[in-house]
Design an enzyme around this catalytic site. Structure first.
Site, PDB file in Angstrom:
ATOM      1  N   ASP A   1      -4.081  -0.427  -3.582  1.00  0.00           N
ATOM      2  CA  ASP A   1      -4.035   0.755  -2.777  1.00  0.00           C
ATOM      3  C   ASP A   1      -3.098   1.939  -2.711  1.00  0.00           C
ATOM      4  O   ASP A   1      -2.253   2.115  -2.027  1.00  0.00           O
ATOM      5  CB  ASP A   1      -4.037   0.260  -1.060  1.00  0.00           C
ATOM      6  CG  ASP A   1      -5.527  -0.444  -0.666  1.00  0.00           C
ATOM      7  OD1 ASP A   1      -6.248  -0.715  -1.631  1.00  0.00           O
ATOM      8  OD2 ASP A   1      -5.528  -0.433   0.432  1.00  0.00           O
TER       9      ASP A   1
ATOM     10  N   ASN B   1      -8.744  -2.489  -2.230  1.00  0.00           N
ATOM     11  CA  ASN B   1     -10.175  -2.001  -1.935  1.00  0.00           C
ATOM     12  C   ASN B   1     -10.378  -0.347  -2.190  1.00  0.00           C
ATOM     13  O   ASN B   1     -11.357  -0.012  -2.703  1.00  0.00           O
ATOM     14  CB  ASN B   1     -10.360  -2.595  -0.632  1.00  0.00           C
ATOM     15  CG  ASN B   1      -9.424  -2.061   0.569  1.00  0.00           C
ATOM     16  OD1 ASN B   1      -8.239  -2.258   0.475  1.00  0.00           O
ATOM     17  ND2 ASN B   1     -10.068  -1.375   1.660  1.00  0.00           N
ATOM     18  N   HIS B   2      -9.253   0.113  -2.201  1.00  0.00           N
ATOM     19  CA  HIS B   2      -9.429   1.516  -2.203  1.00  0.00           C
ATOM     20  C   HIS B   2      -9.330   2.032  -3.468  1.00  0.00           C
ATOM     21  O   HIS B   2     -10.050   2.963  -4.047  1.00  0.00           O
ATOM     22  CB  HIS B   2      -8.259   2.306  -1.559  1.00  0.00           C
ATOM     23  CG  HIS B   2      -8.505   2.617  -0.114  1.00  0.00           C
ATOM     24  ND1 HIS B   2      -8.773   3.403   0.680  1.00  0.00           N
ATOM     25  CD2 HIS B   2      -7.839   1.593   0.790  1.00  0.00           C
ATOM     26  CE1 HIS B   2      -9.020   3.093   1.779  1.00  0.00           C
ATOM     27  NE2 HIS B   2      -8.212   2.022   1.990  1.00  0.00           N
TER      28      HIS B   2
ATOM     29  N   ASP C   1       0.798  -1.343  -0.221  1.00  0.00           N
ATOM     30  CA  ASP C   1      -0.027  -0.035  -0.101  1.00  0.00           C
ATOM     31  C   ASP C   1       0.861   1.284   0.038  1.00  0.00           C
ATOM     32  O   ASP C   1       1.560   1.439   0.860  1.00  0.00           O
ATOM     33  CB  ASP C   1      -0.794   0.173   1.192  1.00  0.00           C
ATOM     34  CG  ASP C   1      -1.615  -1.139   1.430  1.00  0.00           C
ATOM     35  OD1 ASP C   1      -1.322  -2.288   0.987  1.00  0.00           O
ATOM     36  OD2 ASP C   1      -2.787  -0.979   2.034  1.00  0.00           O
TER      37      ASP C   1
END
Length: 199
Positions: free
Chosen positions: A58, A93-94, A18
């Site tokens: 991410d 997910n982002h 991330d």
């Protein structure tokens, strides 16, 4: 993407997690991996030879330079391929949140960056409603940034390692990793009747 979901290489593989819009940490991670140099004019240069970079999702949210980081990776991918290396991006997910229009983790700097990338004139670039509309236009399925993210994977297997942002469950394997990648890509591209396979 399903045609390129299962790959083999003898090259060195470096996974990067991330990055969340933090350009300074992104540059530091790429330099630490030995794949990034900066020219005298400030341009990013691939120096990783045949190294394979896997960024496991991410890139977006929580930082002010999300799109700049995405474009840095896309530029390095072109340069890496010319040297026998590669750069693979995964969606986390982002990325999905932003395609869905959920901007709760976007910083004020992220909205400003969206306005700039969308080409808003200076008199509108500081207006939040204009920034929000610009972000929606960039990230909605079929939008320019969504189209770029559509080339990223949900899951990627290189040699005996499976890369995914949040892990792989047995039902993902049964569904098919290539199918997950293809359907997520179609959804992000805004193709007719396409839905996200994981939402």
């Amino acid at each position: 993407l399903s045609q390129r979901t299962f790959l083999t290489t003898e090259s060195r593989i470096v996974a990067i997690g991330d990055l969340h819009g933090d350009l300074q940490k992104t540059v530091s991670a790429l330099k630490l991996a030995g794949v990034l140099d900066i020219s005298e004019s400030g341009a990013p240069l691939w120096c990783g030879g045949d190294t394979v970079i896997v960024q496991v999702g991410d890139l977006l949210d929580r930082g002010d330079h999300e799109i700049q980081i995405l474009h840095l990776f896309l530029r390095l991918k072109e340069q890496a391929k010319a040297s026998g290396g590669d750069v693979f991006l995964l969606n986390g997910n982002h990325e999905s949140l932003n395609i869905c229009g959920d901007f709760r983790y976007v910083t004020s700097g992220g909205f400003v960056e969206s306005a700039r990338v969308a080409g808003l004139p200076p008199e509108l670039a500081g207006n939040f409603q204009a920034q929000l509309k610009a972000r929606i236009a960039l990230f909605a399925p079929g939008g320019p940034i969504a189209q770029e993210l559509a080339n990223s994977y949900v899951a990627l297997k290189i040699n005996d390692t499976v890369f995914a942002h949040g892990g792989i469950m047995p039902h993902h394997i049964e569904y098919g990793l290539g199918r997950l990648n293809d359907e997520m890509s179609m959804w992000m591209r805004g193709e007719n009747d396409a839905r996200s396979p994981i939402l």
